[in-house]
Design a protein around this motif. Structure first.
Motif, PDB file in Angstrom:
ATOM      1  N   ALA A  15      -3.625 -13.239  -0.200  1.00 41.99           N
ATOM      2  CA  ALA A  15      -4.694 -12.163  -0.861  1.00 41.99           C
ATOM      3  C   ALA A  15      -5.004 -11.377   0.473  1.00 41.99           C
ATOM      4  O   ALA A  15      -5.293 -11.580   1.622  1.00 41.99           O
ATOM      5  CB  ALA A  15      -5.774 -12.916  -1.695  1.00 41.99           C
ATOM      6  N   GLY A  16      -5.671  -9.996   0.050  1.00 39.26           N
ATOM      7  CA  GLY A  16      -6.211  -9.305   1.017  1.00 39.26           C
ATOM      8  C   GLY A  16      -5.343  -8.767   2.197  1.00 39.26           C
ATOM      9  O   GLY A  16      -4.079  -8.478   1.773  1.00 39.26           O
ATOM     10  N   ASP A  17      -5.830  -8.443   3.291  1.00 38.61           N
ATOM     11  CA  ASP A  17      -5.085  -7.778   4.310  1.00 38.61           C
ATOM     12  C   ASP A  17      -3.678  -8.923   4.690  1.00 38.61           C
ATOM     13  O   ASP A  17      -2.636  -8.302   5.176  1.00 38.61           O
ATOM     14  CB  ASP A  17      -5.538  -7.667   5.719  1.00 38.61           C
ATOM     15  N   ALA A  18      -3.785  -9.965   4.306  1.00 41.19           N
ATOM     16  CA  ALA A  18      -2.675 -11.024   4.504  1.00 41.19           C
ATOM     17  C   ALA A  18      -1.354 -10.410   3.516  1.00 41.19           C
ATOM     18  O   ALA A  18      -0.137 -10.483   3.603  1.00 41.19           O
ATOM     19  CB  ALA A  18      -3.060 -12.355   4.166  1.00 41.19           C
ATOM     20  N   ALA A  19      -1.744  -9.710   2.424  1.00 44.48           N
ATOM     21  CA  ALA A  19      -0.792  -9.245   1.601  1.00 44.48           C
ATOM     22  C   ALA A  19      -0.371  -7.668   1.701  1.00 44.48           C
ATOM     23  O   ALA A  19       0.619  -7.207   1.484  1.00 44.48           O
ATOM     24  CB  ALA A  19      -1.287  -9.381   0.140  1.00 44.48           C
ATOM     25  N   HIS A  20      -1.519  -7.103   2.275  1.00 45.74           N
ATOM     26  CA  HIS A  20      -1.367  -5.600   2.386  1.00 45.74           C
ATOM     27  C   HIS A  20      -2.008  -4.955   3.511  1.00 45.74           C
ATOM     28  O   HIS A  20      -3.253  -5.134   3.800  1.00 45.74           O
ATOM     29  CB  HIS A  20      -1.582  -4.913   0.984  1.00 45.74           C
ATOM     30  N   VAL A  21      -1.471  -4.230   4.467  1.00 42.10           N
ATOM     31  CA  VAL A  21      -2.066  -3.467   5.520  1.00 42.10           C
ATOM     32  C   VAL A  21      -1.807  -2.006   5.443  1.00 42.10           C
ATOM     33  O   VAL A  21      -0.775  -1.535   4.899  1.00 42.10           O
ATOM     34  CB  VAL A  21      -1.874  -3.812   6.789  1.00 42.10           C
ATOM     35  N   HIS A  22      -2.846  -1.024   5.938  1.00 42.61           N
ATOM     36  CA  HIS A  22      -2.555   0.464   5.771  1.00 42.61           C
ATOM     37  C   HIS A  22      -3.655   1.141   6.512  1.00 42.61           C
ATOM     38  O   HIS A  22      -4.510   0.514   7.161  1.00 42.61           O
ATOM     39  CB  HIS A  22      -2.763   0.890   4.245  1.00 42.61           C
ATOM     40  N   LEU A  23      -3.442   2.262   6.678  1.00 42.99           N
ATOM     41  CA  LEU A  23      -4.502   3.250   7.438  1.00 42.99           C
ATOM     42  C   LEU A  23      -5.796   3.037   6.730  1.00 42.99           C
ATOM     43  O   LEU A  23      -5.984   3.097   5.503  1.00 42.99           O
ATOM     44  CB  LEU A  23      -4.121   4.925   7.186  1.00 42.99           C
ATOM     45  N   PRO A  24      -6.987   2.670   7.437  1.00 45.71           N
ATOM     46  CA  PRO A  24      -8.279   2.378   6.983  1.00 45.71           C
ATOM     47  C   PRO A  24      -8.792   3.919   6.741  1.00 45.71           C
ATOM     48  O   PRO A  24      -9.500   4.517   7.519  1.00 45.71           O
ATOM     49  CB  PRO A  24      -8.863   1.736   8.032  1.00 45.71           C
ATOM     50  N   ALA A  25      -8.433   4.462   5.436  1.00 47.00           N
ATOM     51  CA  ALA A  25      -8.815   5.730   4.726  1.00 47.00           C
ATOM     52  C   ALA A  25      -9.152   5.602   3.626  1.00 47.00           C
ATOM     53  O   ALA A  25      -8.604   4.899   2.542  1.00 47.00           O
ATOM     54  CB  ALA A  25      -7.819   6.719   4.881  1.00 47.00           C
ATOM     55  N   GLY A  26     -10.432   6.078   3.319  1.00 50.87           N
ATOM     56  CA  GLY A  26     -11.025   6.071   1.852  1.00 50.87           C
ATOM     57  C   GLY A  26     -11.834   4.833   1.792  1.00 50.87           C
ATOM     58  O   GLY A  26     -12.093   4.675   0.652  1.00 50.87           O
ATOM     59  N   GLY A  27     -11.814   3.681   2.449  1.00 51.65           N
ATOM     60  CA  GLY A  27     -12.632   2.564   2.558  1.00 51.65           C
ATOM     61  C   GLY A  27     -11.830   1.725   1.318  1.00 51.65           C
ATOM     62  O   GLY A  27     -12.589   1.497   0.341  1.00 51.65           O
ATOM     63  N   GLN A  28     -10.785   1.448   1.450  1.00 52.17           N
ATOM     64  CA  GLN A  28      -9.852   0.774   0.332  1.00 52.17           C
ATOM     65  C   GLN A  28      -9.523  -0.594   0.657  1.00 52.17           C
ATOM     66  O   GLN A  28      -9.600  -1.473  -0.310  1.00 52.17           O
ATOM     67  CB  GLN A  28      -8.776   1.602  -0.100  1.00 52.17           C
ATOM     68  N   GLY A  29      -9.342  -1.064   1.973  1.00 48.35           N
ATOM     69  CA  GLY A  29      -8.724  -2.459   2.136  1.00 48.35           C
ATOM     70  C   GLY A  29      -9.751  -3.658   1.759  1.00 48.35           C
ATOM     71  O   GLY A  29      -9.405  -4.279   0.828  1.00 48.35           O
ATOM     72  N   LEU A  30     -10.961  -3.497   2.106  1.00 51.46           N
ATOM     73  CA  LEU A  30     -11.769  -4.601   1.570  1.00 51.46           C
ATOM     74  C   LEU A  30     -11.823  -4.551   0.238  1.00 51.46           C
ATOM     75  O   LEU A  30     -12.165  -5.604  -0.643  1.00 51.46           O
ATOM     76  CB  LEU A  30     -13.054  -4.198   2.259  1.00 51.46           C
ATOM     77  N   ASN A  31     -12.055  -3.448  -0.544  1.00 52.31           N
ATOM     78  CA  ASN A  31     -12.457  -3.287  -1.856  1.00 52.31           C
ATOM     79  C   ASN A  31     -11.176  -3.872  -2.579  1.00 52.31           C
ATOM     80  O   ASN A  31     -11.238  -4.626  -3.746  1.00 52.31           O
ATOM     81  CB  ASN A  31     -12.532  -1.859  -2.492  1.00 52.31           C
ATOM     82  N   VAL A  32     -10.033  -3.420  -2.409  1.00 52.76           N
ATOM     83  CA  VAL A  32      -8.718  -3.901  -3.153  1.00 52.76           C
ATOM     84  C   VAL A  32      -8.702  -5.359  -2.862  1.00 52.76           C
ATOM     85  O   VAL A  32      -8.093  -5.970  -3.782  1.00 52.76           O
ATOM     86  CB  VAL A  32      -7.584  -3.167  -2.656  1.00 52.76           C
ATOM     87  N   GLY A  33      -9.080  -5.730  -1.713  1.00 53.48           N
ATOM     88  CA  GLY A  33      -8.961  -7.326  -1.226  1.00 53.48           C
ATOM     89  C   GLY A  33     -10.032  -8.161  -2.093  1.00 53.48           C
ATOM     90  O   GLY A  33      -9.284  -9.176  -2.858  1.00 53.48           O
ATOM     91  N   LEU A  79      -2.213   1.439  -3.571  1.00 53.27           N
ATOM     92  CA  LEU A  79      -2.757   1.475  -2.475  1.00 53.27           C
ATOM     93  C   LEU A  79      -1.967   2.094  -0.994  1.00 53.27           C
ATOM     94  O   LEU A  79      -2.591   3.032  -0.390  1.00 53.27           O
ATOM     95  CB  LEU A  79      -3.327   0.057  -2.082  1.00 53.27           C
ATOM     96  N   VAL A  80      -1.029   1.597  -0.877  1.00 61.87           N
ATOM     97  CA  VAL A  80      -0.094   1.947   0.064  1.00 61.87           C
ATOM     98  C   VAL A  80       0.200   3.481   0.035  1.00 61.87           C
ATOM     99  O   VAL A  80       0.106   4.306   0.930  1.00 61.87           O
ATOM    100  CB  VAL A  80       1.010   1.057   0.448  1.00 61.87           C
ATOM    101  N   ALA A  81       0.692   3.931  -0.986  1.00 56.70           N
ATOM    102  CA  ALA A  81       0.952   5.308  -1.214  1.00 56.70           C
ATOM    103  C   ALA A  81      -0.292   6.277  -1.177  1.00 56.70           C
ATOM    104  O   ALA A  81      -0.064   7.263  -0.374  1.00 56.70           O
ATOM    105  CB  ALA A  81       1.559   5.576  -2.680  1.00 56.70           C
ATOM    106  N   SER A  82      -1.255   5.744  -1.598  1.00 55.83           N
ATOM    107  CA  SER A  82      -2.678   6.747  -1.295  1.00 55.83           C
ATOM    108  C   SER A  82      -3.009   6.762  -0.008  1.00 55.83           C
ATOM    109  O   SER A  82      -3.318   7.750   0.422  1.00 55.83           O
ATOM    110  CB  SER A  82      -3.813   5.965  -2.440  1.00 55.83           C
ATOM    111  N   THR A  83      -2.826   5.608   0.811  1.00 58.45           N
ATOM    112  CA  THR A  83      -3.204   5.795   2.176  1.00 58.45           C
ATOM    113  C   THR A  83      -2.207   6.746   3.048  1.00 58.45           C
ATOM    114  O   THR A  83      -2.343   7.404   3.909  1.00 58.45           O
ATOM    115  CB  THR A  83      -3.594   4.615   2.695  1.00 58.45           C
ATOM    116  N   LEU A  84      -0.952   6.691   2.521  1.00 58.26           N
ATOM    117  CA  LEU A  84       0.206   7.408   3.292  1.00 58.26           C
ATOM    118  C   LEU A  84      -0.143   8.673   2.873  1.00 58.26           C
ATOM    119  O   LEU A  84       0.176   9.770   3.685  1.00 58.26           O
ATOM    120  CB  LEU A  84       1.475   6.922   2.821  1.00 58.26           C
ATOM    121  N   ALA A  85      -0.346   9.231   1.822  1.00 51.36           N
ATOM    122  CA  ALA A  85      -0.909  10.557   1.435  1.00 51.36           C
ATOM    123  C   ALA A  85      -2.145  11.042   2.038  1.00 51.36           C
ATOM    124  O   ALA A  85      -1.994  12.262   2.875  1.00 51.36           O
ATOM    125  CB  ALA A  85      -1.115  10.621  -0.092  1.00 51.36           C
ATOM    126  N   GLN A  86      -3.095  10.093   2.376  1.00 51.40           N
ATOM    127  CA  GLN A  86      -4.082  10.563   3.365  1.00 51.40           C
ATOM    128  C   GLN A  86      -3.911  10.709   4.651  1.00 51.40           C
ATOM    129  O   GLN A  86      -4.238  11.631   5.197  1.00 51.40           O
ATOM    130  CB  GLN A  86      -5.355   9.556   3.153  1.00 51.40           C
TER     131      GLN A  86
END
Ligand SMILES: Cc1cc2nc3c(=O)[nH]c(=O)nc-3n(C[C@H](O)[C@H](O)[C@H](O)COP(=O)(O)OP(=O)(O)OC[C@H]3O[C@@H](n4cnc5c(N)ncnc54)[C@H](O)[C@@H]3O)c2cc1C
Length: 507
Positions: free
Chosen positions: A286-304, A345-352
């Motif tokens: 769960a969380g960053d162990a499962a997905h990492v991305h550009l920290p944009a839009g404040g999403q990693g903690l929230n999705v985790g 999440l990954v697509a959204s941060t790649l677009a950003q």
């Protein structure tokens, strides 16, 4: 005594997972390699849906964990996408939390640690997990040199997860090309609301007040874009100094705002990776162990934190022995529901990433076009708000099912209290909207029946006509009906409990 669940990693996601498992009656403990709770403020943007799910954690003195954080954070009406000038307005969102809460990550972690301490859930600090192996019946680990075992293990041990590696789960993704700067500082020339600066020669920077005295500054210098993976690694290894920060701000913003007294400084990258699966046998990620991305839009903690919310009640049902197959590996399983969310999440941060790191005239034109879309507050702005806020994130709706199925239930008024405060990770809620409905017979230890007021004027019209709805422990709609038909079957399918069907005429 073998534990039910071991959580590896005492970051926000591990702590939230443990808190929800404990609330569902599961014996759980957390192992964290740091010797004490973190003081880092990394994720500061808390979106509405995260505050909603934190409302499930009842402190026992009338407050929820969301109340604790609300008293410590700063409410901001707007959220940014790709640090664009025009911002998304949360004011009209249908939630008790129509804003972003700016609160340093260490405060979120502290609130969860205190919640766990009050419930005597062990959080072992200074206990690095070094070995993980599983058999058909249990998972064995070595933590701080001591062997331990549990029936299940959740790897919430961050981006470099050893649990992920030990479980043999691939973590494919793209190579990083950008290094950003980020710091929490004090400013001699403070700003009173978030400001975003674009300088097409030097880079971009954001200056965002966090508290009365602390400001988050982050950005990217043009010279730190278009790098090779090796260059990114070397640049990230160089500590960010106050002088670096001052120089970058002067070049981008024309002033360094009198920056001084940094409490945290770091360099970020746009590494983007997603685990090939979230479960291998008895091990879940769960969380960053499962997905990492550009920290944009404040999403990693929230999705985790929302991963944790989706995972905990299903794992609790499995531990307690009543989870139907659909909740374990089936279409409503943790992996099936949360992997598509992280793909977005990954697509959204790649677009950003594309919007934020293209300093050419073409990049500028693209940003202006997006600003126009957001400013017009049309469908695109609504879609971005729904996604970033977390309120529009839904799960699969089977063909022919009611339009509400899979959606997150809003905070409906119940005869006593409201929906968010009635949710518990160990049982479903059966909402009874029809005055004369005899649904009480469908109640059980796994389903609480609650009289609900028929909502009017909801943004989703489905709620105007529904007469009963089965709400999952995480607040999503499992089943909804306008006639009462199919309820008993739905309850049996979700909870494993069989009931006599309710004749439609009784509703
Ligand atoms: C600069 C920056 C800004 C960010 N801003 C935001 C934001 O505004 N909003 C947002 O939503 N997200 C933001 N994020 C992302 C957010 O910080 C992460 O997504 C979040 O911390 C993930 O939580 P986690 O619990 O999954 O992992 P972590 O927070 O990484 O926690 C993992 C824990 O596991 C422990 N651990 C690791 N290995 C072991 C082991 N072998 N044994 C025991 N313990 C171990 C670690 O010490 C750590 O405490 C930001 C990130 C960065 C870097």
């Amino acid at each position: 005594m073998t534990m039910d669940v071991i959580v590896v990693g005492g970051g926000p996601v591990g702590l939230m997972t443990a808190a929800l498992l404990d609330a569902a009656g599961v014996r759980v403990e957390v192992y964290e390699r740091n010797v004490e709770p973190s003081g880092e403020s990394r994720g500061t943007t808390m979106h509405p849906r995260t505050l909603e799910v934190l409302t499930m954690l009842d402190i026992g003195d009338g407050r929820r964990v969301s109340d604790v954080l609300m008293a410590q954070g700063k409410r901001v009406r707007h959220a940014h996408f790709a640090t664009l000038r025009d911002m998304l307005d949360y004011h009209d969102l249908d939630t008790p939390f129509p804003f972003v809460l700016m609160v340093p990550q260490w405060r979120t972690e502290r609130a969860l640690v205190e919640y766990l301490r009050a419930r005597a859930v062990p959080v072992h600090y200074g206990a690095e997990v070094t070995d993980v192996e599983q058999s058909a019946d249990e998972v064995r680990i070595r933590a701080g040199g001591t062997p331990r075992a549990a029936r299940y293990l959740v790897g919430a041990d961050g981006a470099h997860s050893m649990v992920r590696r030990a479980a043999g789960i691939d973590f494919p993704g793209g190579v990083p090309t950008v290094v950003g700067f980020v710091a929490d500082v004090q400013l001699a020339e403070p700003v009173h609301s978030a400001q975003y600066f674009w300088n097409h020669v030097a880079g971009h920077a954001s200056v965002v007040p966090l508290t009365e005295t602390t400001t988050r500054v982050f950005g990217v210098e043009v010279t730190d874009t278009g790098l090779t993976a090796d260059q990114v690694r070397r640049r990230q290894a160089e500590p960010l100094t106050p002088e670096d920060l001052s120089r970058a701000l002067k070049a981008i913003c024309g002033t360094d705002f009198g920056v001084h007294s940094p409490s945290w400084m770091s360099r970020s990258s746009n590494t983007s990776r997603h685990a090939a699966c979230y479960r291998k046998g008895r091990i879940l990620l769960a969380g960053d162990a499962a997905h990492v991305h550009l920290p944009a839009g404040g999403q990693g903690l929230n999705v985790g934190l929302q991963d944790a919310t989706n995972l905990a009640w299903k794992l609790a049902a499995e531990v307690h022995g009543w989870a139907p197959e659909r909740l374990i590996t089936g279409e409503a399983g943790y992996d099936s529901e949360r992997r598509p969310v992280a793909e977005r999440l990954v697509a959204s941060t790649l677009a950003q990433d594309a919007l934020m790191h293209n300093f050419s005239r073409a990049g500028e034109a693209l940003r202006e076009m997006f600003c126009g879309f957001i400013e017009r507050r049309g469908e695109l702005a609504a879609d971005l708000s729904g996604w970033l806020s977390g309120l529009a994130v839904g799960y699969r709706r089977p063909e022919g099912a009611h339009s509400l199925v899979g959606t997150r239930a809003p905070d409906l008024a119940l005869t006593q209290g409201t929906l968010l405060r009635a949710l518990r990770p160990d049982r479903f809620l059966l909402l009874d909207f029809a005055d004369e409905a005899p649904l009480a017979g469908l109640g059980s230890t796994r389903v609480e029946v609650a009289a609900a007021q028929r909502p009017t004027g909801m943004p989703d019209p489905g709620w105007d006509t529904v007469c009963a709805a089965l709400i999952r422990p995480d607040g999503h709609v499992a089943y909804a009906t306008e006639s009462g038909s199919g309820l008993a079957d739905a309850i049996a399918a979700w909870t494993g409990f069989d009931h006599e069907p309710v004749p439609a005429r009784e509703l």
